[in-house]
Design a protein around this motif. Structure first.
Motif, short mmCIF file in Angstrom:
data_model
loop_
_atom_site.label_atom_id
_atom_site.label_comp_id
_atom_site.label_asym_id
_atom_site.label_seq_id
_atom_site.Cartn_x
_atom_site.Cartn_y
_atom_site.Cartn_z
N GLU A 11 -5.54 -22.14 -67.99
CA GLU A 11 -5.75 -21.94 -66.59
C GLU A 11 -5.61 -23.23 -65.97
O GLU A 11 -5.11 -23.29 -64.80
N SER A 65 -0.83 -20.77 -67.42
CA SER A 65 -0.90 -19.38 -67.16
C SER A 65 -0.31 -18.96 -65.55
O SER A 65 -1.46 -19.05 -64.88
N GLU A 68 0.45 -13.95 -65.65
CA GLU A 68 -0.44 -13.12 -66.33
C GLU A 68 -1.62 -13.80 -66.69
O GLU A 68 -1.71 -14.87 -66.84
N SER A 69 -2.95 -13.07 -66.63
CA SER A 69 -4.10 -13.78 -66.73
C SER A 69 -4.33 -13.97 -68.46
O SER A 69 -3.90 -13.13 -68.95
#
Length: 136
Positions: A11, A65, A68-69
């Motif tokens: 993240e 990212s 997409e998570s």
């Protein structure tokens, strides 16, 4: 012969890389952002497309990212084996900051230390040191 290089999707790749460098020593060797791509999206320009990191004497790649998570899982774990008990204990303590101890670092039946942590980014690390030859 192939060479395995772990690739971590994050993240916040920059913050996660700095965490590993502080815990294990090393450096960021290179960074390419989405802004360096032709026709880059303004919204993604500062996001990491590809980063090469050296930490704990190991090369690995990282990226942010963006499409997409992330779903944290337990299907892959990274094992770090250190030559000494002191190095293993230091890495275990530092990688565990803000994370969860899954198995304390303690002597294992095979003659080395073993411990397992999930770091604050959801990566599961197994920490060991080289097994000592048994004394007869």
């Amino acid at each position: 012969m192939a060479k395995l290089i772990p690739f971590l999707v994050s993240e916040d790749a920059r913050a996660q890389a700095e965490f590993y460098i502080n815990a294990l020593g090393g450096e960021i060797q290179s960074v390419m952002t989405h802004g360096q791509l032709p026709d880059a999206s303004e919204a993604l320009k500062d996001k990491v497309l590809h980063m090469c990191v050296m930490a704990g004497g190991i090369n690995f790649f990282m990226s942010d990212s963006v499409f997409e998570s992330l779903n944290h899982g337990n299907g892959i774990q990274l094992n770090l084996e250190f030559p000494t008990e002191a190095e293993a204990r230091e890495a275990f303590a530092k990688l565990g900051e803000g994370g969860t101890v899954k198995h304390p670092l303690e002597p294992a039946f095979w003659g080395s230390l073993f411990g397992q942590i999930e770091d604050k980014y959801g990566v599961i690390w197994m920490i060991t040191n080289q097994a000592q030859a048994s004394q007869a």
